[in-house]
Design a protein around this motif. Structure first.
Motif, PDB file in Angstrom:
ATOM      1  N   GLY A  39       0.820  -1.204   0.000  1.00 13.53           N
ATOM      2  CA  GLY A  39       0.000   0.000   0.000  1.00 13.53           C
ATOM      3  C   GLY A  39       0.855   1.255   0.000  1.00 13.53           C
ATOM      4  O   GLY A  39       1.792   1.388  -0.795  1.00 13.53           O
ATOM      5  N   ASP A  40       0.544   2.159   0.915  1.00  8.82           N
ATOM      6  CA  ASP A  40       1.307   3.409   0.997  1.00  8.82           C
ATOM      7  C   ASP A  40       2.373   3.359   2.082  1.00  8.82           C
ATOM      8  O   ASP A  40       2.911   4.396   2.478  1.00  8.82           O
ATOM      9  N   ALA A  41       2.698   2.143   2.567  1.00  8.19           N
ATOM     10  CA  ALA A  41       3.629   2.022   3.695  1.00  8.19           C
ATOM     11  C   ALA A  41       4.997   2.604   3.374  1.00  8.19           C
ATOM     12  O   ALA A  41       5.597   3.284   4.211  1.00  8.19           O
ATOM     13  N   ALA A  42       5.515   2.353   2.166  1.00  6.53           N
ATOM     14  CA  ALA A  42       6.860   2.826   1.836  1.00  6.53           C
ATOM     15  C   ALA A  42       6.945   4.345   1.928  1.00  6.53           C
ATOM     16  O   ALA A  42       7.900   4.889   2.503  1.00  6.53           O
ATOM     17  N   ARG A  43       5.952   5.030   1.387  1.00  2.20           N
ATOM     18  CA  ARG A  43       5.978   6.496   1.442  1.00  2.20           C
ATOM     19  C   ARG A  43       5.862   6.984   2.887  1.00  2.20           C
ATOM     20  O   ARG A  43       6.580   7.887   3.306  1.00  2.20           O
ATOM     21  N   ARG A  44       4.979   6.381   3.653  1.00  2.00           N
ATOM     22  CA  ARG A  44       4.760   6.817   5.033  1.00  2.00           C
ATOM     23  C   ARG A  44       5.969   6.497   5.917  1.00  2.00           C
ATOM     24  O   ARG A  44       6.313   7.268   6.810  1.00  2.00           O
ATOM     25  N   LEU A  45       6.617   5.362   5.666  1.00  2.00           N
ATOM     26  CA  LEU A  45       7.815   5.012   6.423  1.00  2.00           C
ATOM     27  C   LEU A  45       8.954   5.981   6.149  1.00  2.00           C
ATOM     28  O   LEU A  45       9.773   6.269   7.033  1.00  2.00           O
ATOM     29  N   GLY A  46       9.031   6.474   4.930  1.00  2.00           N
ATOM     30  CA  GLY A  46      10.127   7.354   4.541  1.00  2.00           C
ATOM     31  C   GLY A  46       9.975   8.775   5.031  1.00  2.00           C
ATOM     32  O   GLY A  46      10.914   9.572   4.913  1.00  2.00           O
ATOM     33  N   ASP A  47       8.819   9.130   5.590  1.00  2.00           N
ATOM     34  CA  ASP A  47       8.565  10.501   6.011  1.00  2.00           C
ATOM     35  C   ASP A  47       8.649  10.612   7.531  1.00  2.00           C
ATOM     36  O   ASP A  47       7.943   9.912   8.258  1.00  2.00           O
ATOM     37  N   ILE A  48       9.532  11.458   8.010  1.00  2.00           N
ATOM     38  CA  ILE A  48       9.555  11.799   9.442  1.00  2.00           C
ATOM     39  C   ILE A  48       9.447  13.321   9.573  1.00  2.00           C
ATOM     40  O   ILE A  48      10.139  13.958  10.361  1.00  2.00           O
ATOM     41  N   GLY A  49       8.519  13.851   8.749  1.00  2.00           N
ATOM     42  CA  GLY A  49       8.276  15.281   8.730  1.00  2.00           C
ATOM     43  C   GLY A  49       6.804  15.594   8.631  1.00  2.00           C
ATOM     44  O   GLY A  49       5.988  15.076   9.397  1.00  2.00           O
ATOM     45  N   SER A  50       6.443  16.391   7.655  1.00  2.55           N
ATOM     46  CA  SER A  50       5.111  16.996   7.609  1.00  2.55           C
ATOM     47  C   SER A  50       3.985  15.979   7.439  1.00  2.55           C
ATOM     48  O   SER A  50       2.932  16.100   8.074  1.00  2.55           O
ATOM     49  N   GLU A  51       4.165  14.982   6.568  1.00  2.00           N
ATOM     50  CA  GLU A  51       3.083  14.015   6.363  1.00  2.00           C
ATOM     51  C   GLU A  51       2.822  13.213   7.637  1.00  2.00           C
ATOM     52  O   GLU A  51       1.667  12.974   8.018  1.00  2.00           O
ATOM     53  N   ARG A  52       3.887  12.807   8.307  1.00  2.00           N
ATOM     54  CA  ARG A  52       3.720  12.059   9.558  1.00  2.00           C
ATOM     55  C   ARG A  52       3.029  12.924  10.614  1.00  2.00           C
ATOM     56  O   ARG A  52       2.140  12.448  11.338  1.00  2.00           O
ATOM     57  N   LEU A  53       3.449  14.165  10.724  1.00  2.00           N
ATOM     58  CA  LEU A  53       2.829  15.051  11.707  1.00  2.00           C
ATOM     59  C   LEU A  53       1.347  15.242  11.421  1.00  2.00           C
ATOM     60  O   LEU A  53       0.530  15.276  12.360  1.00  2.00           O
ATOM     61  N   ALA A  54       0.982  15.319  10.146  1.00  2.00           N
ATOM     62  CA  ALA A  54      -0.432  15.462   9.787  1.00  2.00           C
ATOM     63  C   ALA A  54      -1.215  14.209  10.181  1.00  2.00           C
ATOM     64  O   ALA A  54      -2.347  14.300  10.677  1.00  2.00           O
ATOM     65  N   ALA A  55      -0.614  13.032   9.956  1.00  2.00           N
ATOM     66  CA  ALA A  55      -1.273  11.783  10.345  1.00  2.00           C
ATOM     67  C   ALA A  55      -1.439  11.711  11.857  1.00  2.00           C
ATOM     68  O   ALA A  55      -2.480  11.259  12.362  1.00  2.00           O
ATOM     69  N   MET A  56      -0.433  12.148  12.597  1.00  2.00           N
ATOM     70  CA  MET A  56      -0.529  12.171  14.058  1.00  2.00           C
ATOM     71  C   MET A  56      -1.647  13.104  14.506  1.00  2.00           C
ATOM     72  O   MET A  56      -2.438  12.769  15.405  1.00  2.00           O
TER      73      MET A  56
END
Length: 328
Positions: A39-56
């Motif tokens: 799925g989208d795991a690779a993209r989400r794993l690679g982000d430790i910035g804005s996308e992750r913060l939005a998901a949090m």
């Protein structure tokens, strides 16, 4: 959902380590790497910035304790593992520095070189990392091997909790017990549906049986997925403690040296069983980002399954703050 919420098993991927793992010959490569691409795991794993913060923000998670997704550096040659562990720890420390109110992180260690792993844990702690995540085996060497005694000494002295994360069983074990169903079912049986959890639970049990927690009584372990089956088999496992001549029972180690996290499995039945074996001050919240993605509403509903507000606050953040020395 009121109060602070801290997730302590929240994964990311370091590009250099991922590339090195995928470049290994087929007989050494970790087949579970394909799960990082689902799925989208690779993209989400690679982000430790804005996308992750939005998901949090969408989940209502205030802070994540970041940890490298399996297999980390385990299985890599020693020299490569040492260099890449340093790179990963520097990178994740920078992410924490950039968002100190949202991130903390576990160290990655080069267990292929046990002395270097102990040295790197000291360096990582000085960088502000709050513990270490590792797996039960690196190559053919189990983490209860005596060569890791220095690592346990350092972890205890520095009060660095050790999270034992699942990993795929050795190929010989997979050939004997996890094949014959077909490609994807074989992999599922060997990983997230069963094999991962037996591996992690066995690794923790072997550490106890080797006397590591007798020699290092202040060492604290973290085990995911509601205890990797150990909470369901503690009474039988107590027989191992008697056979090994340990100072305490397995049940006592679980209650005094082990912290249990949900790993995104927000199941009230699991919670009730955990509370029948251990205490509310030993339970930790996590979402297992990005592999589990509970919604804000699902998280809030689960918290109501805890027996009272004090237990809810402890599970949501208080226990994590105490274990990892987090302010606030």
């Amino acid at each position: 959902m009121a109060g602070l919420l801290i997730g302590i098993e929240e994964h990311w991927v370091h590009e250099g380590i991922d590339r090195a793992q995928r470049a290994l010959p087929a007989d050494r490569r970790d087949d579970s790497l394909v799960l990082n691409d689902h799925g989208d795991a690779a993209r989400r794993l690679g982000d430790i910035g804005s996308e992750r913060l939005a998901a949090m923000d969408a989940q209502g998670v205030d802070m994540q304790v970041l940890s490298l997704a399996p297999p980390g550096t385990q299985g890599l040659d020693a020299a490569e593992a040492v260099a890449l562990s340093r790179d990963a720890n520097d990178e994740v420390a920078a992410a924490v520095a950039a968002h100190p109110d949202r991130f903390r992180a576990f160290a990655t260690l080069p267990l292929a070189d046990p002395h270097a792993a102990a040295v790197e844990l000291e360096r990582a702690a000085a960088l502000g990392l709050v513990g270490v995540m590792l797996h039960g085996r690196t190559g053919d060497v189990l983490i209860d091997d005596p060569r890791f005694e220095e690592l346990w000494t350092v972890a205890e002295q520095l009060r660095q909790p050790v999270f034992i994360h699942p990993q795929i069983p050795p190929r010989a074990v997979r050939d004997a017990s996890y094949t014959g169903l077909g490609g994807l079912p074989d992999l599922a049986l060997a990983t997230f549906s069963w094999g991962w959890h037996l591996e992690a639970g066995t690794a923790a049990l072997r550490l106890m049986a080797r006397g590591v927690l007798d020699r290092h009584p202040s060492l604290q372990l973290v085990i995911g997925h509601w205890g990797e089956l150990l909470l369901f088999w503690h009474d039988r496992a107590d027989g191992l403690a008697r056979a090994a001549g340990l100072e305490r029972s397995i049940t006592e180690y679980l209650r005094e040296n082990v912290w249990i996290t949900a790993s995104g499995m927000l199941d009230p039945a699991m919670l009730r069983h955990a509370l029948s074996i251990t205490t509310p001050d030993r339970l930790l919240f996590s979402t297992d980002h990005p592999f589990q993605q509970p919604t804000r509403e699902e998280i809030a509903a689960f918290l109501t399954a805890l027996p009272d507000q004090q237990a809810r606050d402890a599970f949501a953040s208080g226990n994590a703050r105490r274990l990892f020395g987090l302010a606030g």
